[in-house]
Design a protein around this motif. Structure first.
Motif, PDB file in Angstrom:
ATOM      1  N   UNK A  76       2.842 -96.620  12.705  1.00 56.44           N
ATOM      2  CA  UNK A  76       3.939 -96.203  13.582  1.00 56.44           C
ATOM      3  C   UNK A  76       5.156 -97.097  13.372  1.00 56.44           C
ATOM      4  N   UNK A  77       4.925 -98.398  13.296  1.00 56.53           N
ATOM      5  CA  UNK A  77       6.018 -99.350  13.073  1.00 56.53           C
ATOM      6  C   UNK A  77       6.666 -99.102  11.709  1.00 56.53           C
ATOM      7  N   UNK A  78       5.854 -98.835  10.696  1.00 59.36           N
ATOM      8  CA  UNK A  78       6.391 -98.568   9.366  1.00 59.36           C
ATOM      9  C   UNK A  78       7.250 -97.308   9.352  1.00 59.36           C
ATOM     10  N   UNK A  79       6.816 -96.270  10.058  1.00 59.54           N
ATOM     11  CA  UNK A  79       7.624 -95.052  10.148  1.00 59.54           C
ATOM     12  C   UNK A  79       8.955 -95.336  10.841  1.00 59.54           C
ATOM     13  N   UNK A  80       8.925 -96.148  11.894  1.00 60.09           N
ATOM     14  CA  UNK A  80      10.151 -96.513  12.597  1.00 60.09           C
ATOM     15  C   UNK A  80      11.096 -97.264  11.658  1.00 60.09           C
ATOM     16  N   UNK A  81      10.556 -98.227  10.914  1.00 60.52           N
ATOM     17  CA  UNK A  81      11.366 -98.989   9.962  1.00 60.52           C
ATOM     18  C   UNK A  81      11.938 -98.066   8.881  1.00 60.52           C
ATOM     19  N   UNK A  82      11.113 -97.131   8.422  1.00 62.49           N
ATOM     20  CA  UNK A  82      11.553 -96.208   7.371  1.00 62.49           C
ATOM     21  C   UNK A  82      12.735 -95.366   7.851  1.00 62.49           C
TER      22      UNK A  82
END
Length: 291
Positions: A76-82
């Protein structure tokens, strides 16, 4: 892993600050202003540096999303960063990186499987159509890619022709490193100052200044790096963090090769430092982790 997380957090934080400042221009941070002349530049003095840097980070994040089997909250955090990085990339107004990043992201989804590639292609098409259908700052930049009357597009074509003339004169050894601007100024006096620095094409730049010999050394170096990255990726768990990291770094090099048809950022210190950092971490995997 902790080092990469620190990099992603810091880069995404800068992107978030820039996006906020774009939405509310009156906000001022105790840092270099993220926006200049309507384009997001992050902490750099050029939007092209920002575009190159952010595209590398975006591709690395997406590789981790696709290939790293980890806890759901990390995904989820990676998607937000992306999303933050991709929005910031759009705001850099860097058309070269629009093209190269989309191509590489689709390639990564192709590696993951047909379902990812098909869905990714559809989502990409929807986003592009949406961006060019409604008035927004990015709209004009995207349309200018295929606009035959675009000034910068036609200027690039002109200096590419100049570069070909220089290559024809010294195809084997080139005109000498750092001499492109000097030769162009001596022969052409009708260009704007911004067009004298380089030909906005790394391949023509290398060929013109160092000839075929220089280009071969350039390809040999980066080819060796990519081979080692792919060898490491091919001999470890396909769901591991290191696999995602190596595939991401190798793909981001390809991203700069594609963008290099329209600009010359791959040889700049900003890009080389980031890539050297990521390559060093990727290739530092312990041999007992490799099959």
């Amino acid at each position: 892993e902790k080092v990469i997380w620190a990099l992603l957090i810091s880069a995404s934080s800068v992107c978030l600050m820039g996006i906020i400042q774009c939405a509310v221009p009156t906000i001022v941070y105790p840092l270099r202003r993220q926006l200049w002349d309507g384009a997001f530049m992050g902490t750099f003095h050029s939007r092209l540096f920002a575009g190159g840097f952010i595209s590398i980070i975006s591709i690395q994040i997406f590789s981790m999303i696709l290939f790293w089997e980890t806890k759901i909250y990390k995904k989820v955090v990676l998607w937000l960063f992306f999303i933050l990085n991709m929005v910031a990339l759009l705001l850099t107004m860097g058309r070269s990186y629009y093209i190269s990043t989309v191509i590489v992201l689709l390639f990564l989804m192709f590696l993951k499987g047909w379902k990812w590639f098909t869905r990714g292609s559809i989502v990409s098409a929807i986003i592009i159509v949406t961006l060019i259908s409604f008035p927004n700052p990015v709209n004009t930049r995207i349309k200018s890619i295929i606009d035959s009357n675009d000034i910068s597009r036609n200027a690039r074509i002109s200096i590419w022709k100049i570069s070909f003339d220089l290559i024809k004169e010294n195809p084997v050894t080139g005109i000498g490193k750092g001499n492109w601007e000097k030769h162009v100024r001596e022969r052409y006096n009708n260009l704007t100052d911004g067009l004298y620095a380089h030909p906005h094409n790394i391949w023509l730049y290398i060929l013109a200044e160092t000839g075929i010999i220089g280009l071969l050394f350039f390809l040999l170096f980066w080819g060796t790096v990519i081979r080692h990255l792919l060898w490491t990726a091919g001999n470890i768990d396909k769901n591991s963090f290191i696999y995602a990291l190596n595939i991401g770094v190798a793909s981001s090099i390809g991203n700069l090769f594609i963008a290099g048809f329209f600009e010359s950022m791959i040889t700049t210190l900003v890009i080389l430092l980031l890539h050297s950092f990521l390559i060093g971490i990727s290739l530092s995997v312990k041999m007992d982790s490799v099959k």
